[in-house]
Write a protein that holds these residues in place. Sequence first.
Motif, mmCIF file in Angstrom:
data_model
loop_
_atom_site.group_PDB
_atom_site.id
_atom_site.type_symbol
_atom_site.label_atom_id
_atom_site.label_comp_id
_atom_site.label_asym_id
_atom_site.label_seq_id
_atom_site.Cartn_x
_atom_site.Cartn_y
_atom_site.Cartn_z
ATOM 1 N N LEU A 128 27.282 15.619 -1.553
ATOM 2 C CA LEU A 128 25.988 14.816 -1.768
ATOM 3 C C LEU A 128 25.963 14.034 -3.025
ATOM 4 N N ASP A 129 25.517 12.603 -2.845
ATOM 5 C CA ASP A 129 25.252 11.959 -4.173
ATOM 6 C C ASP A 129 23.677 11.731 -4.023
ATOM 7 N N PHE A 130 22.876 12.518 -4.576
ATOM 8 C CA PHE A 130 21.608 12.502 -4.570
ATOM 9 C C PHE A 130 20.963 11.286 -5.232
ATOM 10 N N SER A 131 21.252 11.114 -6.408
ATOM 11 C CA SER A 131 20.756 9.692 -6.964
ATOM 12 C C SER A 131 21.037 8.547 -5.982
ATOM 13 N N MET A 170 21.217 8.450 -2.949
ATOM 14 C CA MET A 170 20.226 8.675 -2.058
ATOM 15 C C MET A 170 19.008 8.029 -2.170
ATOM 16 N N ILE A 171 18.319 8.443 -3.544
ATOM 17 C CA ILE A 171 17.028 7.851 -3.989
ATOM 18 C C ILE A 171 17.169 6.610 -4.220
ATOM 19 N N ALA A 172 18.292 6.080 -4.766
ATOM 20 C CA ALA A 172 18.525 4.574 -4.945
ATOM 21 C C ALA A 172 18.412 3.778 -3.941
ATOM 22 N N GLY A 196 0.681 -1.239 0.000
ATOM 23 C CA GLY A 196 0.009 0.084 0.061
ATOM 24 C C GLY A 196 0.783 1.176 -0.089
ATOM 25 N N THR A 197 0.161 2.321 0.340
ATOM 26 C CA THR A 197 0.888 3.640 0.503
ATOM 27 C C THR A 197 1.932 3.785 1.230
ATOM 28 N N CYS A 198 1.851 2.991 2.538
ATOM 29 C CA CYS A 198 2.980 3.191 3.516
ATOM 30 C C CYS A 198 4.391 2.580 3.035
ATOM 31 N N LEU A 199 4.168 1.492 2.555
ATOM 32 C CA LEU A 199 5.459 0.862 2.202
ATOM 33 C C LEU A 199 6.154 1.417 1.059
ATOM 34 N N ASN A 200 5.090 1.751 -0.291
ATOM 35 C CA ASN A 200 5.671 2.023 -1.305
ATOM 36 C C ASN A 200 5.931 3.649 -1.493
ATOM 37 N N VAL A 201 5.028 4.470 -0.817
ATOM 38 C CA VAL A 201 5.000 5.833 -1.371
ATOM 39 C C VAL A 201 4.854 6.542 -0.233
ATOM 40 N N GLY A 202 4.873 5.869 1.086
ATOM 41 C CA GLY A 202 4.594 6.530 2.461
ATOM 42 C C GLY A 202 5.642 6.408 3.341
ATOM 43 N N CYS A 203 5.461 5.801 4.391
ATOM 44 C CA CYS A 203 5.953 5.989 5.653
ATOM 45 C C CYS A 203 7.459 5.319 5.436
ATOM 46 N N ILE A 204 7.633 4.385 4.708
ATOM 47 C CA ILE A 204 8.916 3.573 4.622
ATOM 48 C C ILE A 204 10.027 4.575 3.795
ATOM 49 N N PRO A 205 9.600 4.939 2.421
ATOM 50 C CA PRO A 205 10.704 5.873 1.784
ATOM 51 C C PRO A 205 10.564 7.306 2.325
ATOM 52 N N SER A 206 9.625 7.553 2.972
ATOM 53 C CA SER A 206 10.061 8.942 3.378
ATOM 54 C C SER A 206 11.095 8.847 4.532
ATOM 55 N N LYS A 207 10.762 7.921 5.621
ATOM 56 C CA LYS A 207 11.716 7.745 6.608
ATOM 57 C C LYS A 207 13.224 7.401 6.033
ATOM 58 N N ALA A 208 13.206 6.716 4.821
ATOM 59 C CA ALA A 208 14.594 6.443 4.446
ATOM 60 C C ALA A 208 15.138 7.720 4.036
ATOM 61 N N LEU A 209 14.501 8.623 3.421
ATOM 62 C CA LEU A 209 15.193 9.864 3.046
ATOM 63 C C LEU A 209 15.392 10.845 4.296
ATOM 64 N N LEU A 210 14.612 10.626 5.069
ATOM 65 C CA LEU A 210 14.672 11.629 6.325
ATOM 66 C C LEU A 210 15.711 11.143 7.029
ATOM 67 N N SER A 258 18.506 9.638 5.601
ATOM 68 C CA SER A 258 19.934 9.811 4.934
ATOM 69 C C SER A 258 19.914 11.281 4.951
ATOM 70 N N SER A 259 19.109 12.255 4.915
ATOM 71 C CA SER A 259 19.214 13.684 4.713
ATOM 72 C C SER A 259 19.565 14.177 6.253
ATOM 73 N N GLU A 260 19.384 13.406 7.020
ATOM 74 C CA GLU A 260 19.734 13.880 8.628
ATOM 75 C C GLU A 260 21.374 13.317 8.567
ATOM 76 N N HIS A 261 21.815 12.515 8.320
ATOM 77 C CA HIS A 261 23.117 12.187 8.323
ATOM 78 C C HIS A 261 23.893 13.253 7.355
ATOM 79 N N TYR A 262 23.549 13.599 6.090
ATOM 80 C CA TYR A 262 24.161 14.631 5.310
ATOM 81 C C TYR A 262 24.172 16.082 6.185
ATOM 82 N N HIS A 263 23.267 16.138 6.678
ATOM 83 C CA HIS A 263 23.054 17.550 7.506
ATOM 84 C C HIS A 263 24.017 17.601 8.659
ATOM 85 N N GLN A 264 23.928 16.502 9.448
ATOM 86 C CA GLN A 264 24.972 16.243 10.625
ATOM 87 C C GLN A 264 26.188 16.406 10.171
ATOM 88 N N ALA A 265 26.569 15.723 9.132
ATOM 89 C CA ALA A 265 27.906 15.644 8.881
ATOM 90 C C ALA A 265 28.311 17.164 8.190
#
Length: 471
Positions: free
Chosen positions: A79-82, A84-86, A40-54, A56-63
């Motif tokens: 930053l290797d944005f692609s 991060m998305i992969a 559903g939404t959660c695993l494909n385009v919701g909770c899980i992908p958004s937390k993965a990017l959150l 990754s981006s927090e690690h970058y920001h802290q660094a």
Amino acid sequence: MKSYDLVVIGSGPGGYVAAIRAAQLGMKTALVEKNETLGGTCLNVGCIPSKALLDSSEHYHQAQHQFAEHGIKVDALKLDFSQMIARKQEVVDQTVAGIDFLMDKNGIDVLKGAGSILDASTVRVAKSGGKKSGGTVDVKAGKILIATGSVVADLPFAKPDGKRIITSTEALSLKSLPKKLVVIGGGVIGLELGSVYARLGTEVHVIEYQDAILPTMDRTLGKELGRSLKKLGMKLHLGHAVKSVKGAARNVTVLADDKKGVEQTFKADYCLVAVGRKAYTGGLGLGAVGITCDDRGRIEVNADLQTSVPTIYAIGDVVAGAMLAHKAEEEGVYAVEHMAGQKPQIDHNLIPGVVYTWPEVAAVGRSEEELKAAGVEYRVGSFPFKASGRARASMDTDGLIKVLVDATTDEILGVHMVGARAADMIHEAVVAMTYRATAEDISRMCHAHPTFSEAIKEAALAATGNRALHV
Ligand code: FAD
Ligand code: NAD
């Protein structure tokens, strides 16, 4: 025709968890899903992908902004944005594959295709999925569970085009880092995905209609989080009424009236529309079986999650209540246990809400505004993280914990927090409130030192009459 004890339509966290519970209870179960992948939404385009990017981006920001102060020097941080998305997509793929495994393990038949309800005991599946797509198959169902979730709500003048005017789905898979992003809606999605891009260096403008971000939560939370998001560089435009969004080949222009009615123009690479989600019942054929919906298109159910047809239940985003994965899961389990003749229970007041920004936001129970409106006499105890030794040690001093208690009985009525690890800490409050604990109970429980959780005890001490020890 194949026959099942239960046919679940929709494989989001509500539907697939319900299917597992049904299989555990010995029901012969089928799960119908129209998408290629389960989850559903959660695993494909919701909770899980958004937390993965959150994450990754927090690690970058802290660094970039905190490591040096910790004494860690990073030369030529890049930053290797692609990538991060992969990585985000790998996390999604692994998680979704895990659901296939669970269905298999529990002996649940997965029927790929769009489900519709022909009558109270027949589901038709318009088959999809590779070579076998096309045609329909009908199955008999002792019980039917509708878990078809929700889709993005849009604005009449801001229809997402998937190019410049986007939804959370596209924002999770951009090809390159935008220089500038306008987000309409200062709710959960707007702030989570806005944070991802702000941390990576995008100029992010959030346009919110109400006079606060996170306006549906206790107002202290939005105020407190707003301070941190401003430090991150996010621009919060509150009390702004968006009136037009025009996408062009390379950019988008948003017009909004500010609090004084003065027109403001925002130009950006993308406009993310994040103004809520709406229940999805397309193609289910509800009318034919007499299932009714409310004025917001949500399926009407009774306290046991039964629709107007008692053998057909509905759960999750497609019914009223918080649109949260864990609420959908709880309701899925409830519905199936009720079908099996058990007496399950859910306290919807004790479903926690979390916003995965940094600092995180988490809450359970009633807000101060709700208590005021209900005329409940209450006391407030709060404790700021800047007074916490653990928070200082990790450079996470933003935020606070606020405990609301009944003025007479001292029972905890609501706990609201902004701070590092709030998403995990809120469960102490959920446990306490499930057992109807008082602030005195919490303040007499030993909390390990040094932890962020000590702030809960300190806030409880404050709520019992100014007894906080470290302020
Ligand atoms: P859904 O997950 O929407 O699943 C419904 C499924 O039904 C879909 O797979 C759909 O294809 C299928 N379907 C629909 N109609 C049919 C049909 N006729 N036949 C067959 N299949 C059908 N919630 C949280 O708790 N925590 C979070 O961190 C969080 N983050 C989010 C981030 C984003 C960007 C978004 C968009 C949402 C987030 N949510 C989060 C909300 C969460 O995703 C939803 O509350 C949750 O997925 C609802 O679960 P559900 O099972 O009711 O429906
Ligand atoms: P939301 O309801 O959280 O926020 C929408 C925001 O848009 C509100 O603040 C609202 O005032 C504002 N808004 C509405 N119309 C507007 C307009 N015309 N102009 C400007 N602002 C406007 O909705 P969302 O952020 O889209 O999220 C959708 C659902 O997904 C939510 O119900 C949420 O629970 C769920 N979700 C949960 C999580 C999580 O649990 N961490 C994360 C993402 C999404």
